[in-house]
Write an enzyme that holds these catalytic residues in place. Structure first.
Site, PDB file in Angstrom:
ATOM      1  N   THR A  14     -30.250 -84.408  10.058  1.00 57.72           N
ATOM      2  CA  THR A  14     -31.478 -84.694  10.799  1.00 57.72           C
ATOM      3  C   THR A  14     -32.457 -85.443   9.915  1.00 57.72           C
ATOM      4  OG1 THR A  14     -33.247 -83.762  12.171  1.00 57.72           O
ATOM      5  CG2 THR A  14     -32.684 -82.536  10.187  1.00 57.72           C
ATOM      6  N   ASP A  76     -28.897 -79.512  17.926  1.00 62.06           N
ATOM      7  CA  ASP A  76     -29.533 -80.245  18.999  1.00 62.06           C
ATOM      8  C   ASP A  76     -30.336 -79.211  19.762  1.00 62.06           C
ATOM      9  OD1 ASP A  76     -29.903 -82.842  20.165  1.00 62.06           O
ATOM     10  OD2 ASP A  76     -29.043 -81.987  21.977  1.00 62.06           O
ATOM     11  N   SER A  77     -31.535 -79.604  20.111  1.00 63.38           N
ATOM     12  CA  SER A  77     -32.438 -78.604  20.673  1.00 63.38           C
ATOM     13  C   SER A  77     -33.367 -79.271  21.662  1.00 63.38           C
ATOM     14  CB  SER A  77     -33.245 -77.973  19.544  1.00 63.38           C
ATOM     15  OG  SER A  77     -33.879 -78.990  18.792  1.00 63.38           O
ATOM     16  N   PHE A 157     -44.034 -78.907  15.460  1.00 65.35           N
ATOM     17  CA  PHE A 157     -43.813 -80.288  15.906  1.00 65.35           C
ATOM     18  C   PHE A 157     -43.474 -80.262  17.400  1.00 65.35           C
ATOM     19  CE2 PHE A 157     -39.165 -80.255  16.412  1.00 65.35           C
ATOM     20  CZ  PHE A 157     -38.836 -79.113  15.709  1.00 65.35           C
ATOM     21  N   LYS A 180     -43.119 -68.408  12.979  1.00 65.33           N
ATOM     22  CA  LYS A 180     -42.229 -69.165  13.889  1.00 65.33           C
ATOM     23  C   LYS A 180     -40.770 -68.829  13.583  1.00 65.33           C
ATOM     24  CE  LYS A 180     -41.013 -73.634  15.826  1.00 65.33           C
ATOM     25  NZ  LYS A 180     -41.034 -75.091  15.756  1.00 65.33           N
ATOM     26  N   HIS A 185     -35.979 -70.354  18.489  1.00 65.70           N
ATOM     27  CA  HIS A 185     -34.608 -70.687  18.909  1.00 65.70           C
ATOM     28  C   HIS A 185     -33.801 -71.196  17.717  1.00 65.70           C
ATOM     29  CE1 HIS A 185     -37.298 -74.015  18.929  1.00 65.70           C
ATOM     30  NE2 HIS A 185     -36.409 -74.913  19.277  1.00 65.70           N
ATOM     31  N   ARG A 186     -34.429 -72.066  16.894  1.00 65.35           N
ATOM     32  CA  ARG A 186     -33.695 -72.671  15.765  1.00 65.35           C
ATOM     33  C   ARG A 186     -33.392 -71.614  14.713  1.00 65.35           C
ATOM     34  NH1 ARG A 186     -36.692 -76.205  15.405  1.00 65.35           N
ATOM     35  NH2 ARG A 186     -35.525 -77.535  16.807  1.00 65.35           N
TER      36      ARG A 186
HETATM   37  P1  IMP Z   1     -33.202 -83.322  18.801  1.00 65.51           P
HETATM   38  O1  IMP Z   1     -33.603 -83.883  17.484  1.00 65.51           O
HETATM   39  O2  IMP Z   1     -32.332 -84.217  19.588  1.00 65.51           O
HETATM   40  O3  IMP Z   1     -32.692 -81.911  18.668  1.00 65.51           O
HETATM   41  O4  IMP Z   1     -34.531 -83.275  19.656  1.00 65.51           O
HETATM   42  C1  IMP Z   1     -35.255 -82.157  19.773  1.00 65.51           C
HETATM   43  C2  IMP Z   1     -36.538 -82.419  20.528  1.00 65.51           C
HETATM   44  O5  IMP Z   1     -36.818 -81.236  21.282  1.00 65.51           O
HETATM   45  C3  IMP Z   1     -37.698 -82.597  19.561  1.00 65.51           C
HETATM   46  O6  IMP Z   1     -38.002 -83.952  19.343  1.00 65.51           O
HETATM   47  C4  IMP Z   1     -38.820 -81.875  20.279  1.00 65.51           C
HETATM   48  O7  IMP Z   1     -39.414 -82.736  21.187  1.00 65.51           O
HETATM   49  C5  IMP Z   1     -38.109 -80.766  21.034  1.00 65.51           C
HETATM   50  N1  IMP Z   1     -38.028 -79.544  20.206  1.00 65.51           N
HETATM   51  C6  IMP Z   1     -36.898 -78.976  19.686  1.00 65.51           C
HETATM   52  N2  IMP Z   1     -37.195 -77.882  18.948  1.00 65.51           N
HETATM   53  C7  IMP Z   1     -38.537 -77.788  18.980  1.00 65.51           C
HETATM   54  C8  IMP Z   1     -39.441 -76.863  18.375  1.00 65.51           C
HETATM   55  O8  IMP Z   1     -39.084 -75.957  17.608  1.00 65.51           O
HETATM   56  N3  IMP Z   1     -40.730 -77.074  18.655  1.00 65.51           N
HETATM   57  C9  IMP Z   1     -41.163 -78.061  19.461  1.00 65.51           C
HETATM   58  N4  IMP Z   1     -40.381 -78.972  20.017  1.00 65.51           N
HETATM   59  C10 IMP Z   1     -39.058 -78.830  19.786  1.00 65.51           C
END
Ligand code: IMP
Length: 204
Positions: A14, A76-77, A157, A180, A185-186
């Protein structure tokens, strides 16, 4: 003579500084040297075209392992809102368009919820994976809560300033890193994943 502890090198696939901070905090004290994509040159383009969080996490981990041949973790989140039938979901990072900023994504989410009655129930979801060239280890985590109409807080973020976790009266962006990482979740997904990685290595 004291045995020298070998640090295990793992790439975290990442460039998201918020994720790097959170996961670095979680592995503190473990014998893991975390390398992020911000520490590496010539990072390949990754197209996240999976239809689930787990598929996307696997795509990222495999592309990075195949290039650098170093065991790789990725996640992925995103956030899934009940009244929007699970959206933005896997599109969370680009909800307001390719390369959208967190602020633009937050504005779009508030716009989409404007005419809908409160509470706006939602959950953050994270799928975390590890790939060592042979097999994948996978885990996931969730945190439930609701979306509020005015952003609050400067930590974290993404959608953190809009999300109040269940059992709290502050947003995720008003929690500090330790707080946090107690509930996110993470954190849930990576705590499990790190245990799986350690168990797997002990069995070798
Ligand atoms: P990824 O990098 O494709 O996993 O995108 C994740 C996106 O989901 C991020 O850019 C955020 O917009 C949102 N997101 C995922 N985890 C969080 C968190 O812990 N806090 C706030 N937004 C999150």
């Amino acid at each position: 003579m004291q045995k020298k502890i070998e640090m295990r090198k793992i790439i975290f696939a990442t460039q998201n500084k918020g994720k790097i901070k959170e996961v670095s905090h979680l592995i503190f004290g473990r014998d893991i040297q975390l390398i992020s994509l911000l520490d590496i040159n010539d990072v390949p383009t990754i197209v996240e075209d999976g239809s689930t969080f787990e598929e996307n996490a696997k795509i990222k981990a495999k592309i990075i392992f195949d290039k650098y041949k170093i065991p790789t973790m990725s996640d992925d989140s995103g956030i899934s809102v009940d009244q929007l039938n699970g959206k933005p979901g896997v599109y969370s990072a680009r909800y307001a368009g390719e390369n959208a900023t967190d602020e633009e994504n937050n504005k779009k989410l508030l716009y989409d919820l404007k005419t809908l009655p409160e509470p706006h129930l939602a959950k953050f979801i994270c799928s975390a994976v590890y790939y060592n060239g042979k097999n994948f280890l996978t885990s996931s985590g969730e945190v439930k809560g609701k979306i509020i109409s005015t952003p609050r807080g400067t930590n974290g973020f993404g959608y953190d300033p809009l999300f109040i976790p269940d059992g709290y009266d502050v947003t995720s962006a008003e929690l500090n890193m330790n707080e946090k990482n107690e509930i996110s979740h993470r954190a849930k997904a990576f705590k499990k994943l790190i245990n799986l990685i350690i168990q797997q290595t002990e069995q070798l």
